[in-house]
Design a protein around this motif. Sequence first.
Motif, PDB file in Angstrom:
ATOM      1  N   VAL A   4      -8.545  -3.653   4.291  1.00  0.00           N
ATOM      2  CA  VAL A   4      -8.581  -3.125   2.924  1.00  0.00           C
ATOM      3  C   VAL A   4     -10.023  -3.142   2.452  1.00  0.00           C
ATOM      4  O   VAL A   4     -10.716  -4.173   2.556  1.00  0.00           O
TER       5      VAL A   4
ATOM      6  N   ILE B  77      -4.615   0.759   9.013  1.00  0.00           N
ATOM      7  CA  ILE B  77      -3.812  -0.010   9.963  1.00  0.00           C
ATOM      8  C   ILE B  77      -4.007   0.665  11.315  1.00  0.00           C
ATOM      9  O   ILE B  77      -3.973   1.898  11.388  1.00  0.00           O
TER      10      ILE B  77
ATOM     11  N   ALA C   2       0.843  -1.202   0.000  1.00  0.00           N
ATOM     12  CA  ALA C   2       0.000   0.000   0.000  1.00  0.00           C
ATOM     13  C   ALA C   2       0.874   1.245   0.000  1.00  0.00           C
ATOM     14  O   ALA C   2       1.940   1.268   0.621  1.00  0.00           O
ATOM     15  N   HIS C   3       0.391   2.268  -0.688  1.00  0.00           N
ATOM     16  CA  HIS C   3       1.085   3.550  -0.643  1.00  0.00           C
ATOM     17  C   HIS C   3       0.572   4.367   0.536  1.00  0.00           C
ATOM     18  O   HIS C   3      -0.568   4.200   0.974  1.00  0.00           O
TER      19      HIS C   3
ATOM     20  N   GLN D 147      -3.243   4.553  10.755  1.00  0.00           N
ATOM     21  CA  GLN D 147      -2.612   4.886   9.485  1.00  0.00           C
ATOM     22  C   GLN D 147      -3.591   4.581   8.353  1.00  0.00           C
ATOM     23  O   GLN D 147      -4.060   3.453   8.242  1.00  0.00           O
ATOM     24  N   VAL D 148      -3.883   5.584   7.545  1.00  0.00           N
ATOM     25  CA  VAL D 148      -4.662   5.351   6.317  1.00  0.00           C
ATOM     26  C   VAL D 148      -3.676   4.992   5.217  1.00  0.00           C
ATOM     27  O   VAL D 148      -2.591   5.582   5.133  1.00  0.00           O
ATOM     28  N   THR D 149      -4.032   4.006   4.402  1.00  0.00           N
ATOM     29  CA  THR D 149      -3.162   3.625   3.284  1.00  0.00           C
ATOM     30  C   THR D 149      -3.967   3.550   1.981  1.00  0.00           C
ATOM     31  O   THR D 149      -5.199   3.535   1.996  1.00  0.00           O
ATOM     32  N   THR D 150      -3.231   3.478   0.886  1.00  0.00           N
ATOM     33  CA  THR D 150      -3.824   3.267  -0.435  1.00  0.00           C
ATOM     34  C   THR D 150      -3.258   1.965  -0.990  1.00  0.00           C
ATOM     35  O   THR D 150      -2.217   1.966  -1.654  1.00  0.00           O
ATOM     36  N   PRO D 151      -3.917   0.836  -0.684  1.00  0.00           N
ATOM     37  CA  PRO D 151      -3.403  -0.447  -1.175  1.00  0.00           C
ATOM     38  C   PRO D 151      -3.367  -0.465  -2.706  1.00  0.00           C
ATOM     39  O   PRO D 151      -4.286   0.046  -3.370  1.00  0.00           O
ATOM     40  N   ILE D 152      -2.308  -1.043  -3.247  1.00  0.00           N
ATOM     41  CA  ILE D 152      -2.196  -1.102  -4.710  1.00  0.00           C
ATOM     42  C   ILE D 152      -2.199  -2.532  -5.236  1.00  0.00           C
ATOM     43  O   ILE D 152      -2.348  -2.745  -6.436  1.00  0.00           O
ATOM     44  N   GLY D 153      -2.052  -3.528  -4.371  1.00  0.00           N
ATOM     45  CA  GLY D 153      -2.094  -4.896  -4.849  1.00  0.00           C
ATOM     46  C   GLY D 153      -1.514  -5.845  -3.835  1.00  0.00           C
ATOM     47  O   GLY D 153      -1.109  -5.437  -2.745  1.00  0.00           O
TER      48      GLY D 153
END
Lengths: 97, 97
Positions: B52, B5, A38-39, B86-92
């Motif tokens: 997610v 998270i 994740a980014h 923590q905020v995330t931007t999952p990509i894969g």
Amino acid sequence: MYGLIGKMTAVEGQRDVLSAILLESLGKMPGCLSYIVAHDPADDNAIWITEVWTDEAAHRASLQVPEVKAAIHRGLPLVVTFSDAQVTTPIGGVGLG
Amino acid sequence: MYGLIGKMTAVEGQRDVLSAILLESLGKMPGCLSYIVAHDPADDNAIWITEVWTDEAAHRASLQVPEVKAAIHRGLPLVVTFSDAQVTTPIGGVGLG
């Protein structure tokens, strides 16, 4: 189960390259139940990785898989720091295997 | 995708009860791709949760599902603190849906 949470900070401008390397050998890791890349929306260079393995031995063994070793070899020069490392003991949930 | 998270610290001795509450309504959350509940091996009261979702709206909507609202109502009194959010931007990765 054995879990890991951690943050990698990539060399400026290299987050996408590093993320692609992290994702490419994921199908080749026996005992890997979850591995999410994740980014960090607040830091253009940061990547969060959350992992769940059947046990710690499966995680250790994955580091010896040839494709994974090759990915580590290519990825490491793109990492500035590892931080926020946390070992966990997953007990259940959605998306395990 | 939208990721979270975070760490919850349970009231002394109540981690197992709180963990069971967290796990029980997981099947009822549309758009939930991964939701892993893990114990902290270094703190008998701490729980790590990694999530997610398809998007942030799916996460918000889950908080209105009756079973989830009921679980929050029962679980909240067992929580001392929320931390390390923590905020995330999952990509894969592995284990998404």
